[in-house]
Design a protein around this motif. Structure first.
Motif, PDB file in Angstrom:
ATOM      1  N   SER A 189       0.818  -1.333  -0.132  1.00  7.84           N
ATOM      2  CA  SER A 189      -0.182   0.158  -0.321  1.00  7.84           C
ATOM      3  C   SER A 189       0.714   1.386  -0.559  1.00  7.84           C
ATOM      4  O   SER A 189       0.536   2.270  -0.659  1.00  7.84           O
ATOM      5  CB  SER A 189      -0.915  -0.118   1.611  1.00  7.84           C
ATOM      6  N   LEU A 190       1.821   1.293   0.674  1.00 10.25           N
ATOM      7  CA  LEU A 190       2.822   2.517   0.590  1.00 10.25           C
ATOM      8  C   LEU A 190       3.624   2.518  -0.475  1.00 10.25           C
ATOM      9  O   LEU A 190       4.277   3.853  -1.182  1.00 10.25           O
ATOM     10  CB  LEU A 190       3.709   2.156   1.504  1.00 10.25           C
ATOM     11  N   GLU A 199       6.522   1.017  -9.024  1.00  7.06           N
ATOM     12  CA  GLU A 199       6.590   0.247  -8.194  1.00  7.06           C
ATOM     13  C   GLU A 199       5.976  -1.003  -8.144  1.00  7.06           C
ATOM     14  O   GLU A 199       6.598  -2.359  -8.435  1.00  7.06           O
ATOM     15  CB  GLU A 199       7.703   0.692  -7.029  1.00  7.06           C
ATOM     16  N   LEU A 200       4.507  -1.014  -7.687  1.00  8.89           N
ATOM     17  CA  LEU A 200       3.610  -1.732  -8.656  1.00  8.89           C
ATOM     18  C   LEU A 200       3.659  -2.261  -9.778  1.00  8.89           C
ATOM     19  O   LEU A 200       3.715  -3.738  -9.526  1.00  8.89           O
ATOM     20  CB  LEU A 200       2.287  -1.220  -7.634  1.00  8.89           C
ATOM     21  N   LEU A 201       3.997  -2.153 -10.795  1.00  9.18           N
ATOM     22  CA  LEU A 201       4.206  -1.755 -12.188  1.00  9.18           C
ATOM     23  C   LEU A 201       5.382  -2.630 -11.923  1.00  9.18           C
ATOM     24  O   LEU A 201       5.196  -3.737 -12.864  1.00  9.18           O
ATOM     25  CB  LEU A 201       4.102  -0.892 -13.324  1.00  9.18           C
ATOM     26  N   HIS A 202       6.523  -2.579 -12.049  1.00  8.33           N
ATOM     27  CA  HIS A 202       7.047  -3.223 -12.000  1.00  8.33           C
ATOM     28  C   HIS A 202       7.329  -4.331 -11.313  1.00  8.33           C
ATOM     29  O   HIS A 202       7.701  -5.655 -12.233  1.00  8.33           O
ATOM     30  CB  HIS A 202       8.703  -2.279 -11.229  1.00  8.33           C
ATOM     31  N   LEU A 203       6.665  -4.546 -10.276  1.00  2.00           N
ATOM     32  CA  LEU A 203       6.976  -5.577  -9.530  1.00  2.00           C
ATOM     33  C   LEU A 203       5.958  -6.306 -10.167  1.00  2.00           C
ATOM     34  O   LEU A 203       5.419  -7.731  -9.575  1.00  2.00           O
ATOM     35  CB  LEU A 203       6.186  -5.276  -7.695  1.00  2.00           C
ATOM     36  N   LEU A 204       4.829  -6.221 -10.710  1.00  4.57           N
ATOM     37  CA  LEU A 204       3.737  -7.061 -11.479  1.00  4.57           C
ATOM     38  C   LEU A 204       4.198  -7.904 -12.990  1.00  4.57           C
ATOM     39  O   LEU A 204       4.208  -8.824 -13.338  1.00  4.57           O
ATOM     40  CB  LEU A 204       2.869  -5.753 -12.000  1.00  4.57           C
ATOM     41  N   ALA A 252       1.228  -7.154  -5.685  1.00  2.00           N
ATOM     42  CA  ALA A 252       1.036  -5.799  -6.479  1.00  2.00           C
ATOM     43  C   ALA A 252      -0.010  -6.105  -7.423  1.00  2.00           C
ATOM     44  O   ALA A 252      -0.349  -5.178  -7.597  1.00  2.00           O
ATOM     45  CB  ALA A 252       2.528  -5.973  -7.327  1.00  2.00           C
ATOM     46  N   PHE A 253      -0.267  -6.681  -8.576  1.00  2.00           N
ATOM     47  CA  PHE A 253      -1.911  -7.103  -8.937  1.00  2.00           C
ATOM     48  C   PHE A 253      -2.693  -6.550  -8.211  1.00  2.00           C
ATOM     49  O   PHE A 253      -3.987  -6.134  -8.272  1.00  2.00           O
ATOM     50  CB  PHE A 253      -1.852  -8.756  -9.509  1.00  2.00           C
ATOM     51  N   GLU A 254      -2.546  -7.655  -6.599  1.00  3.55           N
ATOM     52  CA  GLU A 254      -3.892  -7.581  -6.068  1.00  3.55           C
ATOM     53  C   GLU A 254      -4.146  -5.853  -5.677  1.00  3.55           C
ATOM     54  O   GLU A 254      -5.114  -5.072  -5.154  1.00  3.55           O
ATOM     55  CB  GLU A 254      -3.436  -8.508  -4.428  1.00  3.55           C
ATOM     56  N   GLU A 255      -3.013  -5.241  -5.070  1.00  4.47           N
ATOM     57  CA  GLU A 255      -2.633  -4.113  -4.963  1.00  4.47           C
ATOM     58  C   GLU A 255      -3.408  -2.450  -5.857  1.00  4.47           C
ATOM     59  O   GLU A 255      -4.397  -2.279  -5.885  1.00  4.47           O
ATOM     60  CB  GLU A 255      -1.272  -3.527  -4.399  1.00  4.47           C
ATOM     61  N   LEU A 256      -2.784  -3.149  -7.423  1.00  5.26           N
ATOM     62  CA  LEU A 256      -3.442  -2.576  -8.375  1.00  5.26           C
ATOM     63  C   LEU A 256      -4.788  -2.959  -8.298  1.00  5.26           C
ATOM     64  O   LEU A 256      -5.194  -1.571  -8.644  1.00  5.26           O
ATOM     65  CB  LEU A 256      -2.424  -2.314  -9.103  1.00  5.26           C
ATOM     66  N   TYR A 257      -5.740  -4.074  -8.461  1.00  8.34           N
ATOM     67  CA  TYR A 257      -6.251  -3.936  -8.170  1.00  8.34           C
ATOM     68  C   TYR A 257      -7.636  -2.896  -7.419  1.00  8.34           C
ATOM     69  O   TYR A 257      -8.405  -2.665  -7.751  1.00  8.34           O
ATOM     70  CB  TYR A 257      -7.030  -5.875  -8.175  1.00  8.34           C
ATOM     71  N   PHE A 287      -8.478  -6.051 -15.992  1.00  9.53           N
ATOM     72  CA  PHE A 287      -7.570  -7.048 -15.073  1.00  9.53           C
ATOM     73  C   PHE A 287      -7.349  -7.909 -15.709  1.00  9.53           C
ATOM     74  O   PHE A 287      -5.476  -8.580 -15.486  1.00  9.53           O
ATOM     75  CB  PHE A 287      -7.602  -6.991 -13.627  1.00  9.53           C
ATOM     76  N   GLU A 288      -7.680  -8.763 -15.878  1.00  8.33           N
ATOM     77  CA  GLU A 288      -7.505  -9.738 -16.907  1.00  8.33           C
ATOM     78  C   GLU A 288      -6.258 -10.357 -18.333  1.00  8.33           C
ATOM     79  O   GLU A 288      -5.366 -10.598 -17.984  1.00  8.33           O
ATOM     80  CB  GLU A 288      -8.247 -11.158 -17.453  1.00  8.33           C
ATOM     81  N   SER A 289      -6.105  -8.932 -18.577  1.00  4.12           N
ATOM     82  CA  SER A 289      -6.024  -8.424 -19.613  1.00  4.12           C
ATOM     83  C   SER A 289      -4.135  -8.043 -19.488  1.00  4.12           C
ATOM     84  O   SER A 289      -3.635  -8.402 -19.528  1.00  4.12           O
ATOM     85  CB  SER A 289      -6.173  -7.803 -20.567  1.00  4.12           C
ATOM     86  N   LEU A 290      -4.570  -7.221 -17.959  1.00  3.58           N
ATOM     87  CA  LEU A 290      -3.223  -6.716 -17.598  1.00  3.58           C
ATOM     88  C   LEU A 290      -2.723  -7.847 -17.191  1.00  3.58           C
ATOM     89  O   LEU A 290      -0.902  -7.697 -17.254  1.00  3.58           O
ATOM     90  CB  LEU A 290      -3.998  -5.669 -16.368  1.00  3.58           C
ATOM     91  N   TRP A 291      -2.770  -8.927 -16.190  1.00  2.00           N
ATOM     92  CA  TRP A 291      -2.402  -9.956 -16.186  1.00  2.00           C
ATOM     93  C   TRP A 291      -1.771 -10.695 -17.160  1.00  2.00           C
ATOM     94  O   TRP A 291      -0.596 -11.142 -16.241  1.00  2.00           O
ATOM     95  CB  TRP A 291      -2.922 -10.689 -15.256  1.00  2.00           C
ATOM     96  N   LYS A 292      -2.769 -11.618 -18.102  1.00  2.47           N
ATOM     97  CA  LYS A 292      -2.419 -11.410 -18.987  1.00  2.47           C
ATOM     98  C   LYS A 292      -1.028 -10.611 -19.610  1.00  2.47           C
ATOM     99  O   LYS A 292      -0.035 -11.844 -20.311  1.00  2.47           O
ATOM    100  CB  LYS A 292      -3.431 -11.821 -19.826  1.00  2.47           C
TER     101      LYS A 292
END
Length: 184
Positions: free
Chosen positions: A5-6, A11-16, A23-28, A57-62
């Protein structure tokens, strides 16, 4: 261990992109509601808006390994949502028209849908303008002037079967072009 959350969106995108499901869950969590509101404004149906967000979000993950975002992730998500909504509206329109395309169809449920409808009509008109001459003339007489196949055949000095074939050809070209436009 990250306190997700911080972290910044970048940074979340990089981790994703490194396969981090948290990271995906946080973006969601951060974007679901805002994307839902955006989709709902356009689609006006709760289930359709939820489906649009789910699709995004499915597309983002895939596609996480292939993302090349040139602006911010937020801009990317909202632009993607607009395309998904536009595609859904197109599919609704196509279903409602039962395999018969007519540039006079109007989507006027909201000001934004009206704009999308006008843009779609404009795009269809551009496609019609690029049709081979005879095909375009037959299509316009049929769809814009509402002439029957018999009237068109008499006016143009061709058989009714030729009229039918030209309309089929025009609709196939238009549909192919629209499917290319709405392919994500």
């Amino acid at each position: 261990m990250h306190s997700y959350s911080l972290l910044t969106t970048e940074e979340l995108l990089h981790l994703l992109q490194e396969d981090d499901p948290q990271a995906f869950e946080e973006l969601y969590k951060r974007y679901w509601f805002r994307l839902y509101v955006s989709a709902h404004k356009r689609l006006r149906v709760k289930e359709a808006a939820e489906e649009a967000v789910q699709t995004l979000f499915e597309s983002l993950w895939k596609n996480r390994h292939h993302l090349h975002i040139h602006t911010s992730l937020e801009n990317y998500l909202f632009a993607s949502m607009r395309y998904i909504v536009l595609k859904m509206l197109y599919q609704q329109m196509e279903t409602a028209m039962s395999d018969d395309l007519s540039p006079s169809v109007s989507l006027q449920e909201s000001p934004e849908q009206e704009i999308i409808g006008r843009d779609l009509q404009h795009y269809i008109q551009q496609i019609v303008n690029r049709l081979p001459e005879r095909c375009r003339q037959v299509y316009q007489l049929s769809r814009e002037e509402m002439k029957t196949h018999k009237e068109i055949a008499r006016l143009m000095g061709i058989s009714e079967k030729t009229v039918e074939n030209q309309i089929t050809k025009a609709l196939r070209i238009i549909k192919t072009q629209l499917h290319q436009l709405f392919s994500l």
